[in-house]
Each structure stands twice: as structure tokens, then as C-alpha cells.
Write an enzyme that holds these catalytic residues in place. Sequence first.
Site, PDB file in Angstrom:
ATOM      1  N   GLU A  46       0.891  -1.399   0.281  1.00  9.78           N
ATOM      2  CA  GLU A  46       0.089  -0.022   0.040  1.00  9.78           C
ATOM      3  C   GLU A  46       0.933   1.200   0.047  1.00  9.78           C
ATOM      4  OE1 GLU A  46      -2.683  -0.331   3.341  1.00  9.78           O
ATOM      5  OE2 GLU A  46      -3.921  -1.932   2.124  1.00  9.78           O
ATOM      6  N   GLU A  57      -1.474  -9.967  -6.058  1.00  9.34           N
ATOM      7  CA  GLU A  57      -1.335 -10.800  -7.160  1.00  9.34           C
ATOM      8  C   GLU A  57      -0.443 -10.133  -8.276  1.00  9.34           C
ATOM      9  OE1 GLU A  57      -3.889  -9.775  -5.580  1.00  9.34           O
ATOM     10  OE2 GLU A  57      -5.777 -11.186  -5.725  1.00  9.34           O
ATOM     11  N   CYS A  88      -9.460  -9.059  -7.289  1.00  9.41           N
ATOM     12  CA  CYS A  88     -10.253  -8.077  -7.864  1.00  9.41           C
ATOM     13  C   CYS A  88     -10.105  -7.695  -9.055  1.00  9.41           C
ATOM     14  CB  CYS A  88      -9.366  -6.429  -7.280  1.00  9.41           C
ATOM     15  SG  CYS A  88      -7.827  -5.920  -7.828  1.00  9.41           S
ATOM     16  N   CYS A  91      -6.569  -6.788 -11.077  1.00  9.39           N
ATOM     17  CA  CYS A  91      -5.940  -7.892 -10.947  1.00  9.39           C
ATOM     18  C   CYS A  91      -6.417  -9.183 -11.989  1.00  9.39           C
ATOM     19  CB  CYS A  91      -5.904  -8.639  -9.684  1.00  9.39           C
ATOM     20  SG  CYS A  91      -4.685  -7.650  -8.624  1.00  9.39           S
TER      21      CYS A  91
END
Length: 130
Positions: A46, A57, A88, A91
Amino acid sequence: MDAELQALVDAARAVRERAHAPYSKFRVGAALVTASGEVFTGANVENASLGLTLCAERTAMSAAVSAGHRAFTRIVIVTQRDEAIQPCGACRQFLAEFASDLEIVAVGESGVVDTRTLQQLLPGQFALED
Ligand code: THU
């Protein structure tokens, strides 16, 4: 769970501990298997500028591509949730670049295993053909 899958889950759990997730507190680990059988791992990274966050991923696949790999068979994903959580949307598209029908195995901490293919998760993938 067979021994090969268990080893991948162990690898994903180990790298999950190295996640940088001070904002969401949501740690994710991924273990990606190349066509030649090597395993590359990645955790989410992050950033204070939240939109710059990298998912686990994409971190795993970037490490593998940077090492010269271009073909993949399977990715195993763990979070710290009991349920199995699939990648998500961003990804899914990222993974499709190098493995349009990758096997995606999401494993929850309860032991639940949810196996899908990328074609199932992202039908009608965007691609630029040569
Ligand atoms: N995250 C992943 O690592 N993979 C996904 O597929 C979804 C979300 C991360 C990004 C962010 O660090 C945290 O989980 C919460 O969204």
C-alpha cells in the site's frame, strides 16, 4: 488439500506476513506458479496515496515477469479472512496479460478452497493481438 497445494498456501501465507498494509490492515499473499514449475510470491504494497496500492497478485506476477517468465499455470491467494477471496477486477485483467486461462485458487483461513479459471472470472478479456 494435496501436498503441492499446501506448499503453495504455505508460501502465500509466509509472504502475506511481509505485506505493507498499514491503511487497510488487509494483508494478502499470492503464490504464482510458472509453466516451468517455479514459484513466485507477492504481497500487497500500500501507499499513502491510496490509489497507488499494488495488490499481491500483481506483485507476484511482476516479480515473475521481471525474472523472465511469461507463462503461468496457477495462482494461490490467501488473505486473513475465513472465506476464500478471489482477485479484484484490476488483477484479473493484469493476470490475463500472461495467462488468459490461469487457474485461480483462493484459500480462506477456515480451510475453504475456491478454485476458478480466469476465463470464468473475466470473460471477454481485453487483449491487443499482434
Ligand atoms: N488487495 C489485494 O492484494 N488483492 C486483491 O485482489 C484485492 C485487494 C489488497 C489491496 C489493498 O492493499 C487491500 O487488499 C485492501 O483493498
